[in-house]
Design a protein around this motif. Structure first.
Motif, PDB file in Angstrom:
ATOM      1  N   PRO A 129       3.429   3.622 -12.674  1.00 31.90           N
ATOM      2  CA  PRO A 129       3.454   4.476 -13.893  1.00 31.90           C
ATOM      3  C   PRO A 129       3.567   5.989 -13.461  1.00 31.90           C
ATOM      4  N   ASP A 130       2.939   6.490 -12.673  1.00 34.15           N
ATOM      5  CA  ASP A 130       2.814   7.838 -12.192  1.00 34.15           C
ATOM      6  C   ASP A 130       4.043   8.531 -11.343  1.00 34.15           C
ATOM      7  N   ALA A 131       5.075   7.429 -10.964  1.00 38.55           N
ATOM      8  CA  ALA A 131       6.007   7.680  -9.841  1.00 38.55           C
ATOM      9  C   ALA A 131       7.104   8.773 -10.625  1.00 38.55           C
ATOM     10  N   PHE A 132       7.326   8.664 -11.980  1.00 38.39           N
ATOM     11  CA  PHE A 132       8.442   9.583 -12.409  1.00 38.39           C
ATOM     12  C   PHE A 132       7.779  10.901 -12.514  1.00 38.39           C
ATOM     13  N   GLY A 172       0.740  -1.131   0.053  1.00 35.42           N
ATOM     14  CA  GLY A 172       0.126  -0.106   0.025  1.00 35.42           C
ATOM     15  C   GLY A 172       0.933   1.414  -0.029  1.00 35.42           C
ATOM     16  N   GLY A 173       2.258   1.278  -0.029  1.00 34.30           N
ATOM     17  CA  GLY A 173       3.022   2.188   0.119  1.00 34.30           C
ATOM     18  C   GLY A 173       3.284   2.908  -1.227  1.00 34.30           C
ATOM     19  N   ASN A 174       4.345   3.772  -1.509  1.00 31.61           N
ATOM     20  CA  ASN A 174       4.106   4.445  -2.748  1.00 31.61           C
ATOM     21  C   ASN A 174       5.861   4.618  -2.989  1.00 31.61           C
ATOM     22  N   ILE A 175       6.095   5.284  -4.112  1.00 32.20           N
ATOM     23  CA  ILE A 175       7.361   5.501  -4.779  1.00 32.20           C
ATOM     24  C   ILE A 175       7.218   6.770  -5.640  1.00 32.20           C
ATOM     25  N   VAL A 176       8.269   7.665  -5.461  1.00 34.72           N
ATOM     26  CA  VAL A 176       8.461   8.897  -6.285  1.00 34.72           C
ATOM     27  C   VAL A 176       9.685   9.018  -6.873  1.00 34.72           C
ATOM     28  N   SER A 177       9.889   9.122  -8.207  1.00 33.70           N
ATOM     29  CA  SER A 177      11.232   9.105  -8.846  1.00 33.70           C
ATOM     30  C   SER A 177      11.680  10.367  -9.699  1.00 33.70           C
ATOM     31  N   ILE A 178      12.743  10.963  -9.444  1.00 33.32           N
ATOM     32  CA  ILE A 178      13.395  11.988 -10.369  1.00 33.32           C
ATOM     33  C   ILE A 178      14.287  11.277 -11.575  1.00 33.32           C
TER      34      ILE A 178
END
Length: 320
Positions: free
Chosen positions: A258-261, A244-250
């Motif tokens: 698919p929405d992380a970057f 249920g966690g999330n990731i964000v990427s630069i």
């Protein structure tokens, strides 16, 4: 206040072709000062910081979505307003301002960036410089701090959540740690960096620094509400997320998210929102110890940035 006279030409670092920075970036002492439209301001640049996107553009990595040289690199600026367009409401001549001059990182970025005596940009990306910060400190903040903040907002980060920051000693990662801890109220901040930067991570607010040369973060029994990937390890990053966690990427797209970057949308509202934390010292500018580089040594500044060994931001100051 007397209106300062603005010359027609200026000193600027310019590249006319894509290639290695040392080969194509040249100092031009007679480059035209940019003209402004009714929504823009002209800024006398005092300090600028370098970002990886600057040398990626010089190398031509982004030319498919970009523009044609000649171009002056540089996104981050701190300086003084010397001219305002007829529709500008926020600023007047003499105001000390800072910001990332490109509203969208890759969508029509300015051909005249901040490694020049003057740069022009829209008022919506600039904010008044906090009075407690020097021009050098202010110029180190915008792109990296706004990127850190936007990423945390995108994943709905909030008080009580845990976060793992990959690349915690880099330009963006250093602000992710500070913002997560001191602005968003993280319950736990874990961050990765090399051996020599472990104490630095603790000083920023990391509860647990991880030496990536000795330990694999993806093998930790502990999992996180959010992983902020600032280095480009999406396959490993997903192994560290709670259910249920999330990731964000630069740094790289993430197949499972698919929405992380994302790429930053520069907006002065973010700078204004964070101003109290800058003024009370909860969020501090992080400038690499080798900085600042004088304007004449801009090539050395880029060479150092391109080693990927900087701790915090690589700065060019004073300009010129």
């Amino acid at each position: 206040m007397a209106v300062p006279s603005v010359p027609t030409h200026m000193k600027a670092w310019v590249y006319h072709d894509f290639g290695n920075t040392a080969d194509v970036l040249k100092l031009d002492s007679n480059f035209p000062v940019p003209q402004i439209n009714q929504h823009q301001v002209l800024v006398k640049v005092v300090a600028a910081s370098l970002n990886p996107i600057d040398y990626k553009r010089i190398h031509g990595i982004l030319k498919a979505s970009n523009y044609s040289p000649p171009s002056v690199p540089g996104y981050d600026v701190a300086g003084v307003v010397v001219k305002v367009g007829s529709e500008v409401k926020k600023f007047k001549v003499g105001d000390e301002v800072y910001g990332d001059i490109n509203h969208k990182a890759l969508d029509k970025p300015k051909n005249v960036g901040t490694l020049a005596e003057y740069t022009a940009t829209e008022e919506k990306v600039l904010a008044l410089k906090p009075k407690n910060l020097s021009f050098l400190e202010a110029a180190s903040l915008p792109l990296a701090m706004e990127t850190a903040y936007e990423g945390l907002e995108r994943v709905g980060f909030s008080a009580g959540k845990s976060i793992l920051v990959l690349g915690g000693a880099g330009g963006v990662g250093a602000y992710v740690i500070q913002l997560a801890k001191h602005v968003f109220g993280a319950s736990r901040v874990v961050a990765t960096a090399s051996t020599s930067k472990q104490e630095f991570l603790s000083c920023l607010g990391a509860d647990q620094p991880i030496d990536y040369t000795k330990e694999n973060f993806e093998d930790l029994p502990e999992k996180f509400d959010v992983v902020y990937d600032a280095v480009g390890q999406p396959d490993k990053a997903v192994k560290a997320i709670k259910e249920g966690g999330n990731i964000v990427s630069i740094a790289a797209p993430v197949a499972e998210f698919p929405d992380a970057f994302f790429l930053l949308t520069s907006d002065a509202a973010m700078l204004e929102k964070l101003k109290p934390y800058l003024e009370n010292g909860k969020v501090k500018p992080i400038i690499d110890p080798k900085s600042p580089f004088p304007f004449s040594d801009t090539l050395d500044a880029f060479a150092y940035l391109e080693t990927s060994r900087a701790t915090g931001k690589v700065m060019v100051y004073p300009i010129p």
